[in-house]
Enzyme design. Structure first.
Site, PDB file in Angstrom:
ATOM      1  N   ASN A  10      68.711  31.167  76.880  1.00 47.55           N
ATOM      2  CA  ASN A  10      70.324  32.418  77.125  1.00 47.55           C
ATOM      3  C   ASN A  10      69.226  33.287  79.694  1.00 47.55           C
ATOM      4  O   ASN A  10      68.530  33.797  78.031  1.00 47.55           O
ATOM      5  CB  ASN A  10      69.885  33.471  76.174  1.00 47.55           C
ATOM      6  CG  ASN A  10      70.913  34.729  76.343  1.00 47.55           C
ATOM      7  OD1 ASN A  10      71.577  34.437  77.267  1.00 47.55           O
ATOM      8  ND2 ASN A  10      70.416  35.070  75.432  1.00 47.55           N
ATOM      9  N   LYS A  12      70.304  35.424  80.425  1.00 46.46           N
ATOM     10  CA  LYS A  12      71.281  36.961  80.245  1.00 46.46           C
ATOM     11  C   LYS A  12      71.848  37.389  82.109  1.00 46.46           C
ATOM     12  O   LYS A  12      72.336  36.497  82.159  1.00 46.46           O
ATOM     13  CB  LYS A  12      70.176  37.327  79.836  1.00 46.46           C
ATOM     14  CG  LYS A  12      69.217  37.376  78.900  1.00 46.46           C
ATOM     15  CD  LYS A  12      68.477  38.170  78.105  1.00 46.46           C
ATOM     16  CE  LYS A  12      67.956  38.110  76.188  1.00 46.46           C
ATOM     17  NZ  LYS A  12      67.125  38.689  75.413  1.00 46.46           N
ATOM     18  N   HIS A  99      75.475  37.959  69.983  1.00 48.51           N
ATOM     19  CA  HIS A  99      73.923  39.056  70.732  1.00 48.51           C
ATOM     20  C   HIS A  99      74.179  39.534  70.766  1.00 48.51           C
ATOM     21  O   HIS A  99      74.178  41.064  70.312  1.00 48.51           O
ATOM     22  CB  HIS A  99      73.572  38.133  72.165  1.00 48.51           C
ATOM     23  CG  HIS A  99      72.338  38.594  72.173  1.00 48.51           C
ATOM     24  ND1 HIS A  99      71.484  39.237  72.973  1.00 48.51           N
ATOM     25  CD2 HIS A  99      71.414  36.765  72.666  1.00 48.51           C
ATOM     26  CE1 HIS A  99      70.000  39.136  73.308  1.00 48.51           C
ATOM     27  NE2 HIS A  99      69.784  37.640  72.691  1.00 48.51           N
ATOM     28  N   GLU A 101      71.871  42.135  72.188  1.00 53.15           N
ATOM     29  CA  GLU A 101      73.139  43.494  73.070  1.00 53.15           C
ATOM     30  C   GLU A 101      74.145  43.336  73.166  1.00 53.15           C
ATOM     31  O   GLU A 101      74.339  44.409  73.588  1.00 53.15           O
ATOM     32  CB  GLU A 101      72.183  42.591  74.629  1.00 53.15           C
ATOM     33  CG  GLU A 101      69.988  42.054  75.030  1.00 53.15           C
ATOM     34  CD  GLU A 101      69.587  40.809  75.099  1.00 53.15           C
ATOM     35  OE1 GLU A 101      70.519  40.558  76.167  1.00 53.15           O
ATOM     36  OE2 GLU A 101      68.448  40.943  74.953  1.00 53.15           O
ATOM     37  N   GLU A 176      67.303  36.536  65.203  1.00 53.21           N
ATOM     38  CA  GLU A 176      66.838  36.529  66.897  1.00 53.21           C
ATOM     39  C   GLU A 176      65.826  38.402  66.320  1.00 53.21           C
ATOM     40  O   GLU A 176      67.728  38.886  66.701  1.00 53.21           O
ATOM     41  CB  GLU A 176      67.473  36.842  67.817  1.00 53.21           C
ATOM     42  CG  GLU A 176      67.908  35.528  68.575  1.00 53.21           C
ATOM     43  CD  GLU A 176      68.154  35.106  70.117  1.00 53.21           C
ATOM     44  OE1 GLU A 176      67.602  34.564  70.146  1.00 53.21           O
ATOM     45  OE2 GLU A 176      69.096  36.610  70.187  1.00 53.21           O
ATOM     46  N   GLY A 182      61.751  39.654  73.836  1.00 52.29           N
ATOM     47  CA  GLY A 182      61.532  40.670  75.366  1.00 52.29           C
ATOM     48  C   GLY A 182      60.309  41.086  74.560  1.00 52.29           C
ATOM     49  O   GLY A 182      59.667  42.152  76.041  1.00 52.29           O
ATOM     50  N   SER A 222      60.613  36.155  71.704  1.00 57.18           N
ATOM     51  CA  SER A 222      59.824  35.767  72.377  1.00 57.18           C
ATOM     52  C   SER A 222      59.102  34.399  72.315  1.00 57.18           C
ATOM     53  O   SER A 222      58.403  33.786  71.690  1.00 57.18           O
ATOM     54  CB  SER A 222      58.822  36.503  72.044  1.00 57.18           C
ATOM     55  OG  SER A 222      59.308  37.914  72.194  1.00 57.18           O
TER      56      SER A 222
HETATM   57  P1  13P Z   1      63.106  36.360  74.911  1.00 57.92           P
HETATM   58  O1  13P Z   1      63.204  34.916  74.749  1.00 57.92           O
HETATM   59  O2  13P Z   1      63.009  36.969  76.055  1.00 57.92           O
HETATM   60  O3  13P Z   1      62.605  37.680  73.914  1.00 57.92           O
HETATM   61  O4  13P Z   1      64.479  36.416  74.579  1.00 57.92           O
HETATM   62  C1  13P Z   1      65.517  36.291  73.052  1.00 57.92           C
HETATM   63  C2  13P Z   1      66.780  36.245  73.094  1.00 57.92           C
HETATM   64  O5  13P Z   1      67.198  37.469  72.977  1.00 57.92           O
HETATM   65  C3  13P Z   1      67.505  34.656  73.297  1.00 57.92           C
HETATM   66  O6  13P Z   1      68.930  35.085  73.479  1.00 57.92           O
END
Ligand code: 13P
Length: 264
Positions: A10, A12, A99, A101, A176, A182, A222
């Site tokens: 992803n 983003k 997601h 976010e 997640e 992150g 992560s």
């Molecule tokens: P990270 O791997 O940067 O923690 O992000 C995970 C994520 O949100 C994947 O959709």
């Protein structure tokens, strides 16, 4: 039953078209060359602006072009939105729904996530549905309350669809935990397994054992080449959804190799 592992990137809100092309030029031949080493689904979820290039370059290779968002109506007065037929037109084969976010920053509700997931499945796309709790929810013992509501909304929204094995093979959940995204603060393999098991048990309750057994459940938060092996080794974890560590093609190639090892 043996579920096919999946490793998904992803990106983003990252990468220009040129950067996306460079990435695909590095990734696709590697995934194709290693395809004989074990079956694994590989998807890259990229920004809309790079989807044309990525869809073209991925073609019908073992790399699936994926969109990070879309709206469930096919066309009309929805300024700023992109529909499923538009994605199909670009060669998109997978989408992310729910997601954290999108839920937290853009206010997406369980109902909207359910409608989008249903629309994706009807169109033959592979939806990766994200679920997960905040740190506060986990600390106060509310993890399962949150996650089970998210899963239930999606499965109940599928209606008739959900009984077919073909749907179960395309439906993917990603656990997640928001506190692990992150932050470098990965859930332990036990936490990931425990959450995936709970999700699978709930799917069994809602749609029967056979359905639950076929749906893939990924872990995200992560994930990196150093920890992918121990996470993939757990019974109910079928792969990873990776943000930060997927931004370099070389690192994502290592993650795909890690998902393959999980199969043997
Ligand atoms: P990270 O791997 O940067 O923690 O992000 C995970 C994520 O949100 C994947 O959709």
């Amino acid at each position: 039953m043996a579920r096919r592992p999946m490793m998904a990137a992803n990106w983003k809100m990252n990468k220009t078209v040129r950067e996306a092309e460079e990435y695909l030029a590095a990734l696709t031949p590697r995934v194709e060359a290693d395809a004989g080493d074990g079956e694994v689904d590989v998807a890259v979820f990229v920004p809309f602006t790079a989807l044309g290039a990525v869809g073209r370059m991925a073609g019908d290779s073992s790399v699936m072009a994926g969109a990070q968002n879309f709206y469930y109506e096919d066309s009309g007065a929805f300024t700023g939105e992109v529909s499923v037929p538009m994605l199909l037109d670009l060669g998109v084969r997978a989408v992310i729904t729910g997601h954290s976010e999108r839920r937290e920053i853009f206010g997406e509700t369980d109902t909207l996530v359910a409608r989008k997931t249903s629309r994706a499945l009807t169109a033959g796309l592979l939806p990766v549905v994200c679920v997960g709790e905040t740190k506060e929810e986990r600390d106060s013992g509310g993890m399962w309350d949150k996650v089970s509501k998210q899963v239930r909304a999606v499965v109940e929204g599928l209606g008739e669809n959900a009984s077919s094995g073909e749907v179960a093979d395309r439906l993917v959940f990603a656990y997640e935990p928001i506190w692990a995204i992150g932050t470098g603060d990965t859930a332990t393999p036990d936490d990931a397994q425990d959450a995936a098991r709970k999700v699978r048990d709930l799917l069994g309750e809602l749609r029967g054992e056979e359905f639950a057994d076929r749906v893939r459940i990924l872990y995200g938060g992560s994930v990196k080449p150093e920890n992918v092996g121990e996470i993939m080794a757990r019974d109910d974890v079928d792969g990873g959804l990776v943000g930060g560590a997927s931004l370099e093609a070389a690192s994502f190639i290592e993650l795909v190799a890690g998902a393959r090892k999980g199969t043997v």
